[in-house]
Design a protein around this motif. Structure first.
Motif: not given
Length: 347
Positions: A69, A75, A77-79, A105, A107, A157
């Protein structure tokens, strides 16, 4: 830190090794500067004996993701659908008539908030139960298919929810290979082992690579095929000496900018079987304080343990690092309990 601490550490470790479950072990405690250093082995283990890191391997996987990253290669946040074809992910996360497989994602995986189930621990035919009786290998595709047959625990999430599952990190391992253009073993070597000059830490990949035996109660398990298959979620081998170098680098900013911990230090409690562990962005947090431990000042342990008895934790309030292994697969709480007791002994 004087003799008083050393005597406390001795007492705590001696009590642990007197357990009939502990056949061998090593504990290595050091502060950032190395001015304080304490090592104690048991059953022939020393600071350079090979040990199975098990889930501490997840910290290597986390480090690679954070390094990539920082280099702009991915990132958080990438799916994850950007890295796999549609068929691979289809029906992976199907919860209450909704498909979330393509919304996940990086994350979500890193923070263990995907809601994905865990083939290692769950159901009667869990891989954990199977591996006690036999050695077997499996591929990433097989692992995905097994996971698709289990039910997710919540939508990704969902506020305040986290569920520890190896598949989250197995998927991250595949993403690292894709982004780095190498095997996972080569990515670890390039991004972690070479910069830190770790010469006895590796990811076993073939039958020729040495894999330490694991104790399950009194039984010695030789499980090279299984360990070769665990890869990003739990397959690496190291020594206490090199785990100490790594855990200091991980939290000390030698591998990636430690300012990222401002983002990663968002913790959710894991499933009740993992109590008292919370999970942040790629590592465990154990709170010291409250009704559970007679601490006046609150503190925390940050790092990871492994189901085979390994541990690598940082105790920021006292600037101490604890690494080692008690090599016992029948009780994954042992390394957690030992580290908590040692942290309390450092008061």
């Amino acid at each position: 830190m004087g003799m008083n601490k050393v005597l406390k550490f001795e007492k705590i470790f001696n009590k642990t090794r007197n357990s009939k479950l502990i056949h061998e072990g090593i504990v290595y405690i050091e502060d950032s500067s190395g001015n304080f250093s304490w090592i104690k082995g048991h059953g022939g283990k020393d600071v350079d004996s090979p040990l199975l890191m098990a889930s501490i391997t997840k910290l290597f996987t986390t480090a690679c993701i954070l390094i990539l990253q920082e280099r702009g290669k991915l990132s958080l946040n990438n799916e994850i659908s950007e890295f796999f074809n549609k068929n691979t992910l289809s029906k992976l996360h199907f919860y209450k008539s909704n498909e979330y497989s393509f919304d996940l994602c990086i994350s979500d995986l890193l923070f263990q908030v995907s809601g994905l189930p865990d083939k290692f621990e769950e159901k009667k035919n869990s891989t954990k139960k199977k591996v006690i009786n036999e050695d077997f290998s499996f591929s990433f595709d097989e692992l995905l298919n097994w996971t698709k047959q289990l039910k997710p625990h919540f939508a990704p999430q969902t506020k305040g929810k986290a569920y520890y599952s190896d598949i989250n990190f197995d998927i991250l391992g595949e993403i690292i290979e894709n982004v780095n253009g190498t095997t996972l073993a080569e990515a670890y070597q390039q991004l972690i082992f070479a910069p830190l000059q770790l010469e006895h830490t590796y990811l076993p990949q073939s039958e020729g690579d040495f894999v330490p035996n694991i104790y399950y109660k009194d039984k010695v398990l030789k499980r090279p095929k299984f360990i070769n298959s665990c890869r990003a979620s739990g397959g690496a081998v190291s020594t206490a000496r090199e785990m100490m170098i790594f855990i200091k680098a991980f939290f000390g900013g030698k591998l990636f900018n430690k300012a990222i911990f401002n983002t990663l230090a968002c913790y959710n409690k894991l499933q009740i079987t993992m109590w008292p562990i919370s999970y942040g962005g790629g590592y465990m947090r154990i709170a010291l304080g409250g009704f559970m431990t007679p601490f006046v000042e609150k503190g925390e342990l940050l790092g990871h343990s492994g189901s085979t008895g390994s541990f690598a934790f940082y105790y920021p309030q006292k600037d101490l690092f604890f690494v080692g292994d008690v090599n016992q697969f029948s009780n994954p709480a042992l390394p957690i309990r030992l580290t908590m007791q040692l942290a309390m002994g450092a008061k």
